[in-house]
Scaffold this motif. Structure first.
Motif, PDB file in Angstrom:
ATOM      1  N   GLN A  30       0.815  -1.215   0.000  1.00  0.00           N
ATOM      2  CA  GLN A  30       0.000   0.000   0.000  1.00  0.00           C
ATOM      3  C   GLN A  30       0.849   1.265   0.000  1.00  0.00           C
ATOM      4  O   GLN A  30       0.534   2.225  -0.692  1.00  0.00           O
ATOM      5  N   GLY A  31       1.926   1.273   0.815  1.00  0.00           N
ATOM      6  CA  GLY A  31       2.694   2.503   1.006  1.00  0.00           C
ATOM      7  C   GLY A  31       4.021   2.562   0.308  1.00  0.00           C
ATOM      8  O   GLY A  31       4.625   3.641   0.218  1.00  0.00           O
ATOM      9  N   GLY A  32       4.532   1.422  -0.191  1.00  0.00           N
ATOM     10  CA  GLY A  32       5.845   1.394  -0.828  1.00  0.00           C
ATOM     11  C   GLY A  32       6.953   1.107   0.183  1.00  0.00           C
ATOM     12  O   GLY A  32       6.713   0.850   1.367  1.00  0.00           O
ATOM     13  N   TRP A  33       8.203   1.172  -0.304  1.00  0.00           N
ATOM     14  CA  TRP A  33       9.357   0.842   0.529  1.00  0.00           C
ATOM     15  C   TRP A  33       9.530   1.764   1.731  1.00  0.00           C
ATOM     16  O   TRP A  33      10.197   1.402   2.707  1.00  0.00           O
ATOM     17  N   ILE A  34       8.899   2.930   1.695  1.00  0.00           N
ATOM     18  CA  ILE A  34       8.998   3.823   2.848  1.00  0.00           C
ATOM     19  C   ILE A  34       8.390   3.171   4.089  1.00  0.00           C
ATOM     20  O   ILE A  34       8.679   3.568   5.220  1.00  0.00           O
ATOM     21  N   GLY A  35       7.571   2.138   3.869  1.00  0.00           N
ATOM     22  CA  GLY A  35       6.974   1.429   4.984  1.00  0.00           C
ATOM     23  C   GLY A  35       7.989   0.812   5.918  1.00  0.00           C
ATOM     24  O   GLY A  35       7.739   0.672   7.128  1.00  0.00           O
ATOM     25  N   VAL A  36       9.167   0.430   5.392  1.00  0.00           N
ATOM     26  CA  VAL A  36      10.215  -0.131   6.253  1.00  0.00           C
ATOM     27  C   VAL A  36      10.702   0.935   7.234  1.00  0.00           C
ATOM     28  O   VAL A  36      10.883   0.674   8.429  1.00  0.00           O
ATOM     29  N   GLY A  37      10.917   2.150   6.722  1.00  0.00           N
ATOM     30  CA  GLY A  37      11.316   3.243   7.601  1.00  0.00           C
ATOM     31  C   GLY A  37      10.232   3.589   8.604  1.00  0.00           C
ATOM     32  O   GLY A  37      10.517   3.873   9.778  1.00  0.00           O
ATOM     33  N   LEU A  38       8.972   3.552   8.155  1.00  0.00           N
ATOM     34  CA  LEU A  38       7.864   3.824   9.068  1.00  0.00           C
ATOM     35  C   LEU A  38       7.747   2.754  10.146  1.00  0.00           C
ATOM     36  O   LEU A  38       7.335   3.039  11.275  1.00  0.00           O
ATOM     37  N   LEU A  39       8.119   1.538   9.804  1.00  0.00           N
ATOM     38  CA  LEU A  39       8.111   0.452  10.788  1.00  0.00           C
ATOM     39  C   LEU A  39       9.096   0.744  11.915  1.00  0.00           C
ATOM     40  O   LEU A  39       8.764   0.610  13.105  1.00  0.00           O
ATOM     41  N   VAL A  40      10.303   1.156  11.546  1.00  0.00           N
ATOM     42  CA  VAL A  40      11.312   1.494  12.559  1.00  0.00           C
ATOM     43  C   VAL A  40      10.876   2.722  13.357  1.00  0.00           C
ATOM     44  O   VAL A  40      11.029   2.765  14.593  1.00  0.00           O
ATOM     45  N   LEU A  41      10.319   3.711  12.659  1.00  0.00           N
ATOM     46  CA  LEU A  41       9.838   4.909  13.345  1.00  0.00           C
ATOM     47  C   LEU A  41       8.733   4.555  14.337  1.00  0.00           C
ATOM     48  O   LEU A  41       8.712   5.072  15.472  1.00  0.00           O
ATOM     49  N   SER A  42       7.829   3.670  13.950  1.00  0.00           N
ATOM     50  CA  SER A  42       6.750   3.244  14.846  1.00  0.00           C
ATOM     51  C   SER A  42       7.308   2.562  16.084  1.00  0.00           C
ATOM     52  O   SER A  42       6.803   2.748  17.193  1.00  0.00           O
ATOM     53  N   MET A  43       8.352   1.760  15.895  1.00  0.00           N
ATOM     54  CA  MET A  43       8.988   1.092  17.041  1.00  0.00           C
ATOM     55  C   MET A  43       9.546   2.114  18.019  1.00  0.00           C
ATOM     56  O   MET A  43       9.317   2.020  19.240  1.00  0.00           O
ATOM     57  N   ILE A  44      10.278   3.112  17.499  1.00  0.00           N
ATOM     58  CA  ILE A  44      10.897   4.124  18.368  1.00  0.00           C
ATOM     59  C   ILE A  44       9.825   4.920  19.111  1.00  0.00           C
ATOM     60  O   ILE A  44       9.936   5.158  20.319  1.00  0.00           O
TER      61      ILE A  44
END
Length: 437
Positions: A69-83
């Protein structure tokens, strides 16, 4: 940005700008007493497994779809969500000790101390939506997967019937095991089941990679980012049980460390599913990702692991909710006596299970329900409320300028995910019911 739970800022008044008062040393001493060792409680390892078992759940299976749905930026958002989740989780636990004399018992009580009945009511509303919604999501997935697995051998049993069978199976540990400390053993096996599931999804995606259809990967799909953030929030939605996990720890001072390691562990697991899944299936990745995997022995193993995870993880989450209800109804041995306490506890928990099973049968759309749950409940409970409560209880001037900036970023992300993500999820659910897929 972590906080030492023993660090005590003075009890503030209603003025958000209050500074440290002269009795802070006394408050710090009281806080240290509250965080003293609790010999009868569980270890930090048990707390770790409790958090991982609840957090690293069925949200894992929706991650490749989130990237689609969101593209590869989702990996960065995953890490951001964790932090963000680690940070707000620490703030929330710190709020339990804000007055330095007593420990607040629950998330709802934190809301009441911060904003009175309005705060308590808001937490209760969102808290209930999540802590009931996640088990609903568990049973939707388990019923769907068991139905697919057995449709040839046992064709006469519907998906709804399998949902109720799973509810009945979970009812036994849910009713018999009173606290999270007793449920800890289940959480350990739940983590192992999740690990096997992740392994199967990762390996099968890698094996299928050479046979993938030609397609292009998206770097970022701006329109879908709020929905992606909302879905990812489910992957770190442990705030609803943190208070009970910390309460059941022998060494409560270790909670921040346990929380950090648990979230990092979960993020690694998520990456092992999300990245290979999106690489292999691209825009065609489905939620849950098991629906995209080939129908072979590994797929069946993964289905069995999903069933195992539901049977082992659901009691952990539902026990947290049951403890809140029982506290409100005074379902304790002191108030009811040993026999009546057991009877009342059994009734309360069976009613909770009946409500969860009924909702799971009425809303059988996993991916849309997952998005709505993340947007509506988790974004508020995980990102927005802990910061608002901390500012009210401690005062925003107790933070450094960069912490305030970071809090502002978390608040904006949380509110955008809640509003826009909820709208998109409701539209998706309406489409599901209209088309009857």
């Amino acid at each position: 940005m972590g906080y030492d739970l023993e660090k005590k800022i003075s009890r503030p008044s209603s003025n958000a700008g209050n500074s440290i008062s002269s009795d802070s040393n006394v408050a710090e001493k009281h806080n240290g007493d509250l965080l003293a060792e609790r010999p009868s409680q569980g270890s930090s390892y048990q707390a770790f497994f409790n958090i991982v078992c609840v957090v690293a759940g069925t949200g894992t299976l929706g991650l490749p779809f989130s990237l689609a749905q969101g593209g590869w930026i989702g990996v960065g958002l995953l890490v951001l969500s964790m932090i963000m989740s680690i940070y707000t989780g620490m703030l929330l636990i710190k709020c339990l000790y804000y007055n330095g004399h007593t420990r607040i018992a629950s998330y709802q009580e934190v809301g009441r101390h911060a904003f009175g009945r309005w705060g308590q009511g808001a937490v209760w509303f969102f808290h209930t939506s999540v802590i009931i919604g996640v088990p609903v999501m568990f049973f939707i997935l388990s019923g769907t997967e068991i139905s697919e697995l057995t449709k040839e051998k046992v064709p006469g049993i519907s998906k709804e019937a399998w949902i109720w069978i799973c509810c009945c199976a979970v009812s036994f540990p849910f009713v018999l095991m009173k606290t999270l400390r007793e449920v800890s053993l289940l959480s350990i096996f739940g983590v192992l089941a999740t690990a096997v599931l992740v392994g199967v999804a990762m390996v099968e995606s890698i094996i299928e990679f050479p046979n993938r259809l030609p397609f292009e990967y998206d770097i970022v799909v701006v329109r879908n980012l709020p929905t992606v953030i909302a879905t990812l929030s489910v992957c770190f939605g442990g705030n609803v049980v943190y208070m009970h996990v910390e309460e059941a720890m022998r060494h409560p001072r270790s909670f921040n460390k346990v929380l950090t390691w648990a979230m990092v562990f979960c993020c690694v697991i998520y990456s092992l599913v999300a990245i290979p899944g999106y690489l292999t299936y691209g825009p065609a990745a489905r939620s849950p990702i098991l629906s995209s995997l080939p129908q072979n022995a590994s797929r069946k193993i993964a289905t069995v692991m999903i069933i195992a995870h539901v049977l082992l993880a659901a009691p952990v989450l539902m026990t947290s909710f049951a403890l809140e209800i029982e506290r409100i109804l005074n379902v304790t041995i002191e108030h009811r006596g040993r026999v009546k306490e057991r009877i009342w506890r059994t009734i309360v928990r069976l009613v909770i299970m009946g409500v969860v099973g009924g909702i799971a049968c009425l809303v059988p759309y996993f991916d849309s329900f997952l998005s709505l749950l993340g947007a509506f409940g988790n974004c508020m409970l995980i990102y927005v409320m802990p910061i608002g409560f901390y500012w009210k209880l401690y005062g925003w001037r107790t933070m450094k300028w960069y912490e305030l900036g970071w809090c502002a970023i978390v608040l904006v992300i949380g509110l955008l995910g809640c509003v826009i993500g909820s709208i998109d999820a409701i539209k998706a659910l309406h489409k599901d019911f209209t088309e009857g897929r």
